[in-house]
Design an enzyme around this catalytic site. Structure first.
Site, PDB file in Angstrom:
ATOM      1  CD  GLU A  95      -2.776   1.798  -3.344  1.00  0.00           C
ATOM      2  OE1 GLU A  95      -3.712   2.592  -3.541  1.00  0.00           O
ATOM      3  OE2 GLU A  95      -1.814   2.051  -2.562  1.00  0.00           O
ATOM      4  CG  HIS A 138      -1.822   1.101   1.395  1.00  0.00           C
ATOM      5  ND1 HIS A 138      -1.851   1.890   2.522  1.00  0.00           N
ATOM      6  CD2 HIS A 138      -2.784   1.584   0.569  1.00  0.00           C
ATOM      7  CE1 HIS A 138      -2.783   2.814   2.392  1.00  0.00           C
ATOM      8  NE2 HIS A 138      -3.366   2.647   1.215  1.00  0.00           N
ATOM      9  NE  ARG A 139      -1.793   5.733   0.909  1.00  0.00           N
ATOM     10  CZ  ARG A 139      -2.332   6.415   1.909  1.00  0.00           C
ATOM     11  NH1 ARG A 139      -1.593   7.303   2.554  1.00  0.00           N
ATOM     12  NH2 ARG A 139      -3.591   6.231   2.265  1.00  0.00           N
ATOM     13  CG  ASP A 170      -2.811   6.726  -3.925  1.00  0.00           C
ATOM     14  OD1 ASP A 170      -3.892   6.177  -3.723  1.00  0.00           O
ATOM     15  OD2 ASP A 170      -1.808   6.579  -3.173  1.00  0.00           O
ATOM     16  CE  LYS A 191      -6.570   9.937  -3.470  1.00  0.00           C
ATOM     17  NZ  LYS A 191      -7.261   9.432  -2.251  1.00  0.00           N
ATOM     18  CG  HIS A 214      -3.376   8.948  -0.239  1.00  0.00           C
ATOM     19  ND1 HIS A 214      -3.993   9.697   0.751  1.00  0.00           N
ATOM     20  CD2 HIS A 214      -4.195   7.893  -0.479  1.00  0.00           C
ATOM     21  CE1 HIS A 214      -5.131   9.113   1.086  1.00  0.00           C
ATOM     22  NE2 HIS A 214      -5.278   8.027   0.362  1.00  0.00           N
ATOM     23  CG  ASP A 232       0.248   1.015   5.616  1.00  0.00           C
ATOM     24  OD1 ASP A 232      -0.220   1.067   4.459  1.00  0.00           O
ATOM     25  OD2 ASP A 232      -0.222   1.660   6.577  1.00  0.00           O
ATOM     26  CD  GLU A 273      -7.223   5.354  -4.439  1.00  0.00           C
ATOM     27  OE1 GLU A 273      -8.050   6.197  -4.033  1.00  0.00           O
ATOM     28  OE2 GLU A 273      -6.464   4.723  -3.677  1.00  0.00           O
TER      29      GLU A 273
END
Length: 245
Positions: free
Chosen positions: A35, A8-9, A37, A114, A50, A230, A112
C-alpha cells in the site's frame, strides 16, 4: 481463505515509510500486498508521499504541490527514521512500479489517491496512464478518503477495484456502496473494534492500521479479507499461529 497482509507504506515500522527500501523489505517479508500514497508535484509528476508536506519524513520542508520532482529528489527521506537509511529518496510512482517488476511481485498493489486535502487536477488520468505499465499479474486496488476521486477514477477505469477509506464517518462510504462504485471498505481498526466488527454483505473489509498483536489476532479470527500493517513480517508470524501455514 487466509486474511491477506498489506504492507502499509511498505514496512513502515522497520524502514522509512514510502521509500523503495521500505517496499523492498515488505516484499522480502512475503507481504500479500503493498500500500502506498500518490500525489502530484509542481511539475506534474506522480510522487509517493503520504503527507501533503514533506516536513515530517524528510530533512527538508514544503508542500509536494509546491516542489518540482528535482527539488523533491534533493530531500533525504531516510535520515529522520535512522541514520542507517540516510540518502533514501522520495520515489515516484514509476520507480515503485519498476521495483515491483524487478521483484516479480504478484500480490496486490493498493494505491491511495491522496486528494482529500488537495484536489490535484488531472491526477486520476495521470495515474491511469502510469498504471498501464503495471504487470497484469499484479492486482490493482485504488482507495481514497475522497469519494469524488473514486468517482472520477471509476469513470476512467470502471474495470478496476475500488475501496473507500474512512476513520470515523461512514455516510459517504455507504453512498458509494449503494451506487456500486466500491467493492471494499477500509476502516480504522479502532473504529471497527468499538463497533464489534462490521458486517456488510458483499463488501470486503480491510482494516487499518493493525500493528498490535492483539489487533492482529482479532482481525485474523474475524477472517477479514486483509489488514494493513506497518509490520508485515510480524503479521505473517501472527497469522501463521492463528490461521496456519
Amino acid at each position: 481463505m487466509k486474511t491477506k497482509i498489506f504492507a502499509h507504506r511498505g514496512s513502515k515500522g522497520t524502514r522509512p515509510e514510502n521509500t523503495l527500501i521500505s517496499f523492498q523489505a515488505a516484499i522480502d517479508a512475503g507481504a500479500d500486498g503493498i500500500e502506498t500514497d500518490v500525489q502530484l508535484s509542481k511539475d506534474g509528476k506522480l510522487i509517493i508521499m503520504h503527507d501533503e508536506k514533506i516536513d515530517r519524513t524528510t530533512n527538508l520542508t514544503g508542500r509536494v504541490t509546491d516542489l518540482t520532482l528535482a527539488e523533491l529528489k534533493k530531500a533525504d527521506a531516510g535520515v529522520k527514521f535512522s541514520d542507517e537509511y540516510r540518502g533514501e529518496q522520495i520515489p515516484t510512482l514509476e520507480e515503485v512500479i519498476e521495483l515491483l517488476k524487478r521483484n516479480n511481485f504478484k500480490g496486490t498493489f493498493n494505491l491511495e489517491l491522496k486528494t482529500n486535502h488537495i484536489e490535484y487536477q488531472g491526477i486520476e488520468e495521470l495515474v491511469n496512464e502510469q498504471m498501464r505499465h503495471l504487470p497484469a499479474d499484479i492486482h490493482l486496488l485504488y482507495s481514497s478518503f475522497n469519494p469524488n476521486s473514486i468517482r472520477r477514477m471509476q469513470k476512467i477505469n470502471p474495470e478496476a477495484e475500488f475501496a473507500s477509506l474512512f476513520q470515523f464517518k461512514i455516510k459517504e462510504s455507504r453512498l458509494l456502496a449503494k451506487n456500486h462504485l466500491i467493492t471494499s471498505l477500509h476502516p480504522d481498526v479502532t473504529w471497527l473494534r468499538e463497533r464489534h466488527g462490521l458486517f456488510w454483505p458483499k463488501l470486503l473489509i480491510r482494516p487499518w492500521t493493525v500493528n498490535s498483536t492483539k489487533n492482529m489476532i482479532y482481525c485474523f479470527k474475524k477472517k477479514y479479507d486483509a489488514i494493513f500493517t506497518d509490520y508485515p513480517a510480524k503479521a505473517l508470524e501472527v497469522r501463521k499461529n492463528i490461521q496456519g501455514d
